[in-house]
Design a protein around this motif. Structure first.
Motif, PDB file in Angstrom:
ATOM      1  N   THR A   2       0.825  -1.214   0.000  1.00 24.60           N
ATOM      2  CA  THR A   2       0.000   0.000   0.000  1.00 24.60           C
ATOM      3  C   THR A   2       0.854   1.257   0.000  1.00 24.60           C
ATOM      4  O   THR A   2       1.767   1.396   0.818  1.00 24.60           O
ATOM      5  CB  THR A   2      -0.906   0.005   1.252  1.00 24.60           C
ATOM      6  N   THR A   3       0.527   2.172  -0.911  1.00 26.40           N
ATOM      7  CA  THR A   3       1.173   3.473  -0.920  1.00 26.40           C
ATOM      8  C   THR A   3       0.376   4.360   0.040  1.00 26.40           C
ATOM      9  O   THR A   3      -0.768   4.706  -0.230  1.00 26.40           O
ATOM     10  CB  THR A   3       1.144   4.063  -2.348  1.00 26.40           C
ATOM     11  N   LEU A   4       1.002   4.674   1.159  1.00 26.06           N
ATOM     12  CA  LEU A   4       0.325   5.450   2.213  1.00 26.06           C
ATOM     13  C   LEU A   4       0.779   6.898   2.140  1.00 26.06           C
ATOM     14  O   LEU A   4       1.983   7.165   2.159  1.00 26.06           O
ATOM     15  CB  LEU A   4       0.790   4.916   3.568  1.00 26.06           C
ATOM     16  N   PHE A   5      -0.154   7.823   2.060  1.00 29.54           N
ATOM     17  CA  PHE A   5       0.288   9.215   1.949  1.00 29.54           C
ATOM     18  C   PHE A   5      -0.695  10.178   2.604  1.00 29.54           C
ATOM     19  O   PHE A   5      -1.802   9.798   2.991  1.00 29.54           O
ATOM     20  CB  PHE A   5       0.539   9.600   0.484  1.00 29.54           C
ATOM     21  N   ILE A   6      -0.250  11.423   2.724  1.00 29.53           N
ATOM     22  CA  ILE A   6      -1.097  12.464   3.306  1.00 29.53           C
ATOM     23  C   ILE A   6      -1.599  13.340   2.152  1.00 29.53           C
ATOM     24  O   ILE A   6      -0.802  13.860   1.365  1.00 29.53           O
ATOM     25  CB  ILE A   6      -0.291  13.295   4.332  1.00 29.53           C
ATOM     26  N   GLN A   7      -2.905  13.487   2.075  1.00 23.05           N
ATOM     27  CA  GLN A   7      -3.534  14.210   0.957  1.00 23.05           C
ATOM     28  C   GLN A   7      -2.917  15.587   0.725  1.00 23.05           C
ATOM     29  O   GLN A   7      -2.594  15.968  -0.391  1.00 23.05           O
ATOM     30  CB  GLN A   7      -5.024  14.334   1.280  1.00 23.05           C
ATOM     31  N   SER A   8      -2.727  16.372   1.803  1.00 22.27           N
ATOM     32  CA  SER A   8      -2.264  17.759   1.626  1.00 22.27           C
ATOM     33  C   SER A   8      -0.814  17.829   1.167  1.00 22.27           C
ATOM     34  O   SER A   8      -0.345  18.889   0.749  1.00 22.27           O
ATOM     35  CB  SER A   8      -2.415  18.539   2.930  1.00 22.27           C
TER      36      SER A   8
END
Ligand code: AQP
Length: 336
Positions: free
Chosen positions: A82-88
């Motif tokens: 899973t590529t986990l990231f923060i939207q902003s």
């Protein structure tokens, strides 16, 4: 990347970092992300821009973002899949959202149930424009990455359906640009209900907190909440969400955490009284929280969170940049 990965379908979803994360978020959403991650090219994010539709204390919001990444990892999201990231941290979400706002209509946005619910009993001067356009940002999150599937709880299904309509409209106006995404709603657990008011969704914005199990609350306190869950006077255990919402909710919670079908749970407890049944559900929830919190503590005390986010950022930025450039060219803005 293994050789088959380029043909894998893409999955995307996220959770808003507002308030304390609930068992409803886990059963309705995060559990699906974990179960599906190895069969999809999976993208999961912290929907921090979505949190801004209401006022949040900035320090608390900032802390919740990291907490959510820790929870994702503790629940079993694996950076290998899973590529986990923060939207902003990927500015393109907001760019595309503006384009979608200009291609969506007041009528369809006004029909969104979540907007109607969340703006009910509020004057126009206290409802943010963001609350109204929220579904455009959500559509942008999804179609920016050409996601095929979006696992969500039932309350978000309508927003994914709007995203489908926006894609079809855009593709029709400007030529084939986006994929049409499919909402995936779990068969059981699409809506976990408040323990004190089992016809209402278990929600992070619940003020009393009594009907809501928080993922990071103490297992002992969670047990007490299950033991005092509202049921009915029949003292017979079977699944009937319309007439026995409290018992049915507890059956769904137990079945989801123990990974057994509702039929099997009903069979197991057919001769038990409510007290015995609640004790088993309470133990199941407490065990789940104990294991989750042990993993969470280990994760937040190491460097996995930043390492994971740093590695994902480059990948999501590149994908999103290419998509937004394609969109800008198709709609005729900028130099190209
Ligand atoms: N009770 C629930 N049962 C099943 N699924 C749920 N989800 C949330 N609550 C339940 C699913 O979790 C995902 C992320 O939701 P979200 O964070 O975007 O928003 P929310 O949790 O739905 O928001 P709340 O709880 O109403 O509180 P606020 O708005 O204050 O943050 C979604 O897939 C959702 O379906």
């Amino acid at each position: 990347m293994n050789s088959g990965e380029e043909f894998m379908k893409r999955l995307i979803s996220g959770v808003k970092p507002t308030g304390e994360f609930t068992l409803g978020n886990y059963i309705g959403a995060i559990r699906q992300f974990v179960e599906m991650q190895s069969n999809y090219e999976s993208f999961v994010f912290v929907a921090d821009l979505h949190a801004l539709t209401i006022y949040n204390d900035p320090t608390e919001l900032h802390n919740r973002i990291r907490e959510l990444v820790g929870i994702y990892l503790a629940c079993g999201l694996d950076p290998k899949y899973t590529t986990l990231f923060i939207q902003s941290e990927n500015l393109y979400h907001a760019n595309l959202s503006w384009v979608l706002e200009c291609n969506s209509y007041m009528g369809e946005m006004s029909r969104m149930t979540q907007f109607k619910d969340k703006s009910k009993n509020k004057g126009n001067d206290s409802i943010s424009v963001g609350l109204f356009t929220y579904p455009d940002l959500m559509a942008s999150d999804i179609i920016l990455y050409d996601a095929d599937v979006v696992p969500v709880g039932i309350d978000q299904k309508q927003h994914v359906e709007l995203a489908r309509n926006l894609v079809e409209r855009f593709n029709h106006k400007y030529g084939d640009t986006f994929k049409v995404p499919e909402p995936i709603v779990p068969e059981a657990g699409a809506k976990i209900y408040d323990l004190q008011n089992p016809t209402k969704k278990m929600s992070k914005s619940d003020e009393s907190g009594k009907g809501c199990i928080m993922l990071l609350e103490s297992p002992e306190s969670a047990k007490k909440k299950i033991m005092s869950a509202v049921t009915d006077s029949e003292n017979k255990i079977y699944y009937d969400p319309d007439n026995k919402p409290g018992i049915s909710n507890l059956l769904v919670i137990y079945s989801s955490l123990e990974r057994v079908s509702i039929e099997e749970v009903v069979k197991k407890f057919e001769n038990s009284n409510y007290g015995e049944f609640k004790r088993e559900v309470a133990d199941s929830v407490a065990n789940f929280l104990t294991n989750l919190q042990a993993k969470y503590e280990e994760i937040v005390s190491g460097d996995l969170i930043d390492k994971t986010l740093d590695e994902s950022n480059e990948k999501v930025r590149k994908l999103a940049e290419a998509k937004v450039k394609e969109v800008f060219k198709k709609i005729g803005v900028g130099r190209y």
